[in-house]
Design an enzyme around this catalytic site. Structure first.
Site, PDB file in Angstrom:
ATOM      1  N   ASP A   5      -0.959  -9.171   3.815  1.00  0.00           N
ATOM      2  CA  ASP A   5      -1.269  -8.192   4.851  1.00  0.00           C
ATOM      3  C   ASP A   5      -1.008  -8.817   6.227  1.00  0.00           C
ATOM      4  O   ASP A   5      -1.348  -9.986   6.452  1.00  0.00           O
ATOM      5  CB  ASP A   5      -2.757  -7.808   4.713  1.00  0.00           C
ATOM      6  CG  ASP A   5      -3.079  -6.539   5.469  1.00  0.00           C
ATOM      7  OD1 ASP A   5      -3.396  -5.533   4.809  1.00  0.00           O
ATOM      8  OD2 ASP A   5      -3.019  -6.543   6.712  1.00  0.00           O
ATOM      9  N   ALA A  38       6.046  -3.456   9.308  1.00  0.00           N
ATOM     10  CA  ALA A  38       4.778  -3.123   8.642  1.00  0.00           C
ATOM     11  C   ALA A  38       3.856  -2.424   9.632  1.00  0.00           C
ATOM     12  O   ALA A  38       3.692  -2.876  10.771  1.00  0.00           O
ATOM     13  CB  ALA A  38       4.114  -4.395   8.123  1.00  0.00           C
ATOM     14  N   PHE A  69       6.802  26.329  10.598  1.00  0.00           N
ATOM     15  CA  PHE A  69       5.681  26.512  11.532  1.00  0.00           C
ATOM     16  C   PHE A  69       6.235  27.036  12.854  1.00  0.00           C
ATOM     17  O   PHE A  69       6.913  26.312  13.579  1.00  0.00           O
ATOM     18  CB  PHE A  69       4.926  25.198  11.734  1.00  0.00           C
ATOM     19  CG  PHE A  69       4.446  24.570  10.443  1.00  0.00           C
ATOM     20  CD1 PHE A  69       4.010  25.365   9.375  1.00  0.00           C
ATOM     21  CD2 PHE A  69       4.417  23.192  10.284  1.00  0.00           C
ATOM     22  CE1 PHE A  69       3.570  24.789   8.180  1.00  0.00           C
ATOM     23  CE2 PHE A  69       3.976  22.606   9.089  1.00  0.00           C
ATOM     24  CZ  PHE A  69       3.563  23.413   8.042  1.00  0.00           C
ATOM     25  N   GLN A  80       0.563   0.933   9.924  1.00  0.00           N
ATOM     26  CA  GLN A  80      -0.116   2.133   9.439  1.00  0.00           C
ATOM     27  C   GLN A  80       0.708   3.257  10.067  1.00  0.00           C
ATOM     28  O   GLN A  80       0.693   3.438  11.289  1.00  0.00           O
ATOM     29  CB  GLN A  80      -1.571   2.083   9.927  1.00  0.00           C
ATOM     30  CG  GLN A  80      -2.474   3.173   9.414  1.00  0.00           C
ATOM     31  CD  GLN A  80      -2.042   4.560   9.833  1.00  0.00           C
ATOM     32  OE1 GLN A  80      -1.489   5.310   9.015  1.00  0.00           O
ATOM     33  NE2 GLN A  80      -2.236   4.900  11.082  1.00  0.00           N
ATOM     34  N   THR A 130       0.842  -1.205   0.000  1.00  0.00           N
ATOM     35  CA  THR A 130       0.000   0.000   0.000  1.00  0.00           C
ATOM     36  C   THR A 130       0.874   1.250   0.000  1.00  0.00           C
ATOM     37  O   THR A 130       0.582   2.205  -0.693  1.00  0.00           O
ATOM     38  CB  THR A 130      -0.983   0.067   1.196  1.00  0.00           C
ATOM     39  OG1 THR A 130      -0.243  -0.141   2.389  1.00  0.00           O
ATOM     40  CG2 THR A 130      -2.088  -0.950   1.088  1.00  0.00           C
ATOM     41  N   GLY A 171      -0.642  20.983  18.270  1.00  0.00           N
ATOM     42  CA  GLY A 171      -0.085  19.804  18.959  1.00  0.00           C
ATOM     43  C   GLY A 171       1.407  19.631  18.753  1.00  0.00           C
ATOM     44  O   GLY A 171       1.967  18.603  19.143  1.00  0.00           O
ATOM     45  N   TYR A 208      -1.908   6.602  17.195  1.00  0.00           N
ATOM     46  CA  TYR A 208      -0.683   5.956  16.703  1.00  0.00           C
ATOM     47  C   TYR A 208       0.311   5.711  17.845  1.00  0.00           C
ATOM     48  O   TYR A 208       0.841   4.606  18.012  1.00  0.00           O
ATOM     49  CB  TYR A 208      -0.054   6.832  15.606  1.00  0.00           C
ATOM     50  CG  TYR A 208       1.282   6.332  15.132  1.00  0.00           C
ATOM     51  CD1 TYR A 208       1.372   5.312  14.185  1.00  0.00           C
ATOM     52  CD2 TYR A 208       2.472   6.856  15.642  1.00  0.00           C
ATOM     53  CE1 TYR A 208       2.599   4.840  13.757  1.00  0.00           C
ATOM     54  CE2 TYR A 208       3.705   6.392  15.221  1.00  0.00           C
ATOM     55  CZ  TYR A 208       3.766   5.385  14.285  1.00  0.00           C
ATOM     56  OH  TYR A 208       4.983   4.917  13.867  1.00  0.00           O
TER      57      TYR A 208
HETATM   58  C1  UD2 Z   1       6.642  13.488  14.193  1.00  0.00           C
HETATM   59  C2  UD2 Z   1       5.415  13.022  13.476  1.00  0.00           C
HETATM   60  C3  UD2 Z   1       4.244  13.334  14.310  1.00  0.00           C
HETATM   61  C4  UD2 Z   1       4.399  12.635  15.658  1.00  0.00           C
HETATM   62  C5  UD2 Z   1       5.699  13.111  16.304  1.00  0.00           C
HETATM   63  C6  UD2 Z   1       5.975  12.316  17.564  1.00  0.00           C
HETATM   64  C7  UD2 Z   1       5.361  13.024  11.099  1.00  0.00           C
HETATM   65  C8  UD2 Z   1       5.226  13.841   9.866  1.00  0.00           C
HETATM   66  N1  UD2 Z   1       5.290  13.712  12.211  1.00  0.00           N
HETATM   67  O1  UD2 Z   1       6.454  14.871  14.336  1.00  0.00           O
HETATM   68  O2  UD2 Z   1       3.080  12.916  13.663  1.00  0.00           O
HETATM   69  O3  UD2 Z   1       4.498  11.239  15.486  1.00  0.00           O
HETATM   70  O4  UD2 Z   1       6.789  12.885  15.427  1.00  0.00           O
HETATM   71  O5  UD2 Z   1       7.115  12.767  18.180  1.00  0.00           O
HETATM   72  O6  UD2 Z   1       5.483  11.826  11.102  1.00  0.00           O
HETATM   73  N2  UD2 Z   1       7.628  21.649  10.266  1.00  0.00           N
HETATM   74  C9  UD2 Z   1       7.709  22.860   9.626  1.00  0.00           C
HETATM   75  N3  UD2 Z   1       7.373  22.907   8.299  1.00  0.00           N
HETATM   76  C10 UD2 Z   1       6.964  21.807   7.600  1.00  0.00           C
HETATM   77  C11 UD2 Z   1       6.882  20.564   8.269  1.00  0.00           C
HETATM   78  C12 UD2 Z   1       7.218  20.531   9.616  1.00  0.00           C
HETATM   79  O7  UD2 Z   1       8.074  23.879  10.217  1.00  0.00           O
HETATM   80  O8  UD2 Z   1       6.686  21.934   6.389  1.00  0.00           O
HETATM   81  C13 UD2 Z   1       8.018  21.592  11.681  1.00  0.00           C
HETATM   82  C14 UD2 Z   1       6.973  20.945  12.573  1.00  0.00           C
HETATM   83  O9  UD2 Z   1       6.043  21.891  13.015  1.00  0.00           O
HETATM   84  C15 UD2 Z   1       7.873  20.419  13.701  1.00  0.00           C
HETATM   85  C16 UD2 Z   1       9.205  20.081  13.004  1.00  0.00           C
HETATM   86  O10 UD2 Z   1       9.163  20.778  11.772  1.00  0.00           O
HETATM   87  O11 UD2 Z   1       8.080  21.395  14.673  1.00  0.00           O
HETATM   88  C17 UD2 Z   1       9.379  18.607  12.721  1.00  0.00           C
HETATM   89  O12 UD2 Z   1       8.199  18.144  12.085  1.00  0.00           O
HETATM   90  P1  UD2 Z   1       8.001  16.614  11.623  1.00  0.00           P
HETATM   91  O13 UD2 Z   1       6.600  16.468  11.217  1.00  0.00           O
HETATM   92  O14 UD2 Z   1       9.074  16.231  10.690  1.00  0.00           O
HETATM   93  O15 UD2 Z   1       8.303  15.777  12.952  1.00  0.00           O
HETATM   94  P2  UD2 Z   1       7.641  15.835  14.418  1.00  0.00           P
HETATM   95  O16 UD2 Z   1       8.700  15.338  15.334  1.00  0.00           O
HETATM   96  O17 UD2 Z   1       7.088  17.149  14.722  1.00  0.00           O
END
Ligand code: UD2
Length: 309
Positions: free
Chosen positions: A53, A74, A202, A76, A34, A268, A141
């Site tokens: 799966d 594997a 952000f 989600q 997937t 968050g 998750y």
């Molecule tokens: C990751 C996971 C999140 C959660 C977390 C748990 C992903 C994408 N995110 O978040 O769902 O599991 O870990 O610790 O799997 N940012 C920007 N601009 C962008 C994208 C991100 O500024 O275009 C910032 C974001 O707000 C954050 C930092 O970059 O402060 C890292 O973001 P991330 O999504 O790569 O990882 P994280 O640790 O926030």
């Protein structure tokens, strides 16, 4: 060793498969394709591909035939998808996990290593995060991964299965799709740099993360299969970078000035992350993780090649 890698065609899975094959270890993968693709996998006579799966008990039991070790990746993997559809996410991340766990037990595999996640910790109360920190997941998750850890503890203690959970932090590297809902900030930024678009930050960019290169994750996975450590282990470099530092390094690696646009803080979002890696150092005493600049250079090179294709 004969290793079953579930999710072997995915981002972390395919790099782990490569690492195992490099060590001359025969591999079978079980993947439902997937999110993983066949293009991620090498042509190798030691590699067997089974499409299926992890929620399908019959497929999982048949994939276990003659297997000595299981690397269970594997899942989600989208936090966002787990928030939108908890039952669906649970069925793969808990139901599928328990299927693989039970099949490992029933088939007397010597060891199972599985992907846990930093998401188990939720919003950190105290930094750096050690494995002893309280689990306070803030998404289905994260909770699912925590439940995996609890199942593993029970199966190890009560049924004698050798189990080890790896809590990956912020993984980046080739084959992480920047369009995917779980792509990390590095994939997104590189894709924007390729398109000469400004980078959306952000907040003020002071947030920190421990970014680890996917090939180091693959190495940790293989060493974890070969070790006898139990419980859970943080997998990170132990070094943090702020987003602004990351952008600075990226811009130097790409040899390109980049424009930054600040946007509102993501809902968050975790402001700071920092990891304690004493357990990982016991697993990987050489401690020779790819530094951020080398990892980014490799990723930029890979991205420019795939864009050209
Ligand atoms: C990751 C996971 C999140 C959660 C977390 C748990 C992903 C994408 N995110 O978040 O769902 O599991 O870990 O610790 O799997 N940012 C920007 N601009 C962008 C994208 C991100 O500024 O275009 C910032 C974001 O707000 C954050 C930092 O970059 O402060 C890292 O973001 P991330 O999504 O790569 O990882 P994280 O640790 O926030």
């Amino acid at each position: 060793m004969h290793v079953l890698v579930t999710g072997g065609a995915g981002f972390i899975g395919s790099h782990s498969v490569e690492k195992l094959l490099e060590a001359n270890i025969p591999v079978r993968i079980l993947d439902n394709f997937t999110s993983g693709t066949r293009d991620n996998l090498p042509n190798n006579s030691q590699l067997e591909i089974q499409e299926g799966d992890i929620r399908d008990e019959v497929a999982v039991h048949s994939a276990m035939k003659d297997i000595t070790h299981v690397l269970h990746l594997a899942a989600q993997v989208s936090v966002q998808a787990s928030v939108e559809n908890p039952p669906e996410s649970c069925s793969t991340n808990i139901g599928g996990f328990v299927n693989v766990l039970q099949a490992s037990r029933a088939n007397d595999v010597q060891r199972m290593v599985y992907a846990s996640s930093a998401a188990v910790y939720g919003r950190p109360v105290q930094l750096p995060l050690s494995e002893k920190a309280m689990a306070q997941p803030c998404s289905p998750y994260g909770l699912e991964k925590y439940v995996n850890d609890q199942y593993a503890i029970l199966f190890a203690k009560e049924f004698g299965v050798s189990l080890f959970g790896l809590r990956y932090f912020n993984v980046y590297g080739p084959r992480q799709d920047p369009q995917s809902p779980y792509a990390g900030v590095i994939s997104k930024f590189i894709s924007m740099i390729e398109q000469r678009q400004p980078l959306a930050v952000f907040g003020d960019g002071s947030q920190t993360r421990d970014f680890i290169f996917v090939k180091d994750i693959a190495k940790a996975n293989v060493q974890a299969l070969q070790s006898d450590m139990g419980g859970v282990c943080n997998v990170a470099t132990g070094k943090i970078h702020s987003l602004l530092q990351l952008i600075d390094i990226l811009s130097r690696c790409a040899n390109q000035s980049v424009e930054v646009v600040h946007q509102t803080v993501r809902e968050g979002d975790i402001p700071f992350s920092e990891t304690e890696i004493t357990r990982l150092q016991a697993l990987m005493p050489t401690n020779d993780f790819t530094d951020l600049s080398s990892g980014l250079t490799a990723l930029l090179q890979y991205t420019s090649q795939t864009v050209k294709k």
